[in-house]
Design an enzyme around this catalytic site. Sequence first.
Site, PDB file in Angstrom:
ATOM      1  N   LYS A  54       1.380  10.677  30.500  1.00  0.00           N
ATOM      2  CA  LYS A  54       2.571   9.823  30.516  1.00  0.00           C
ATOM      3  C   LYS A  54       3.740  10.571  31.136  1.00  0.00           C
ATOM      4  CE  LYS A  54       1.053   7.133  26.573  1.00  0.00           C
ATOM      5  NZ  LYS A  54       0.901   7.093  25.133  1.00  0.00           N
ATOM      6  N   GLN A  98       3.369   8.231  19.378  1.00  0.00           N
ATOM      7  CA  GLN A  98       1.962   8.382  19.747  1.00  0.00           C
ATOM      8  C   GLN A  98       1.077   8.216  18.513  1.00  0.00           C
ATOM      9  OE1 GLN A  98       0.882   8.857  23.041  1.00  0.00           O
ATOM     10  NE2 GLN A  98      -1.145   8.524  22.161  1.00  0.00           N
ATOM     11  N   ASP A 121       5.946  -0.104  23.892  1.00  0.00           N
ATOM     12  CA  ASP A 121       4.519  -0.306  23.602  1.00  0.00           C
ATOM     13  C   ASP A 121       4.242  -1.763  23.239  1.00  0.00           C
ATOM     14  OD1 ASP A 121       2.706   1.718  23.931  1.00  0.00           O
ATOM     15  OD2 ASP A 121       3.094   2.674  21.986  1.00  0.00           O
TER      16      ASP A 121
END
Length: 282
Positions: A54, A98, A121
């Site tokens: 990322k 995460q 997300d």
Amino acid sequence: MEAKIIDGKAISNRIRESIKQKVEELKNKGGPTPELDVILVGDDPASEVYVRHKERAFRQAGMNSNVIRMDADTHQDAVLEQIERLNNDKNVHGILVQLPLPPQIDPRLIINAIDPKKDVDGFHPVNAGRLMTGQDCLEPCTPKGIIRLIQETGEQIYGKYAVVIGRSNIVGKPISLMLLQNDATVTICHSKTSGLEDICRRADILVVAIGKPNFVDNRFVKDGAIVIDVGINRVNNKLIGDVNFQEVKQKAGWITPVPGGVGPMTITMLLENTLQAAMRNE
Ligand code: NDP
């Protein structure tokens, strides 16, 4: 005839190039540099790899990314404090925690604490609810990428029969809703579904998100179907999907490989969502 390959890597690279240009334009007109902040708790090796990918993708797109590392035994309240700080930082446009988190931390509580406008997300219940009711929202990255991959085939989703195997909140449920919103007729299957093969064999579009290597073979596939393999399974140090690629490509019309299918699109959609969040909150 052998299936055509949906090349997620090439499609992804093309979209990333266009995102990079949009970031440049935003900066040139005095706008902010889009920034993603990632909270990484613990030292799960797979998470480390994802976070590194990322970071690299954000750098290449001309965006900022910042990783906040916290020890595996961090108390939940300390993570909540970080989120609160990032929610209030106007230079941060996207916040991502995460997953998976260590057992002492409740992922739902953490996700619910993120400002929905920064929830790149697309996991916050506000974004999930907006998706469900067809309102503008930050869409979850993997399903958003899957829709793009299907569109890239040039085949219509409209009127097709789509079957999704898997009902998780991050893949199965949202992709089912998105296919529905694109006017497919959708069936969602899971581990308690009976007659799975028969249902799948009727699908014009088959999305497989189970997490079991090579689970889907030709018995599940209709001639000419579009088969999207979301699965990522590490077997003997190799990444393989939930679909038996070698077998199914003899029968499907279109198929995504693993790696190089859905995977690259997930990060690309994260870039897109972060840019979207930055442009909205300019
Ligand atoms: P989950 O484990 O959360 O969900 C798996 C789903 O598969 C569940 O709904 C489960 O059913 C269903 N399932 C399990 N076994 C069977 C079976 N024998 N028959 C039918 N259904 C079954 O996984 P995720 O949705 O998070 O991920 C799925 C896969 O996709 C994983 O391999 C993951 O690594 C990968 N993934 C890939 C991403 C990418 O970027 N390419 C992003 C996210 C995930 P039930 O609900 O009944 O238990």
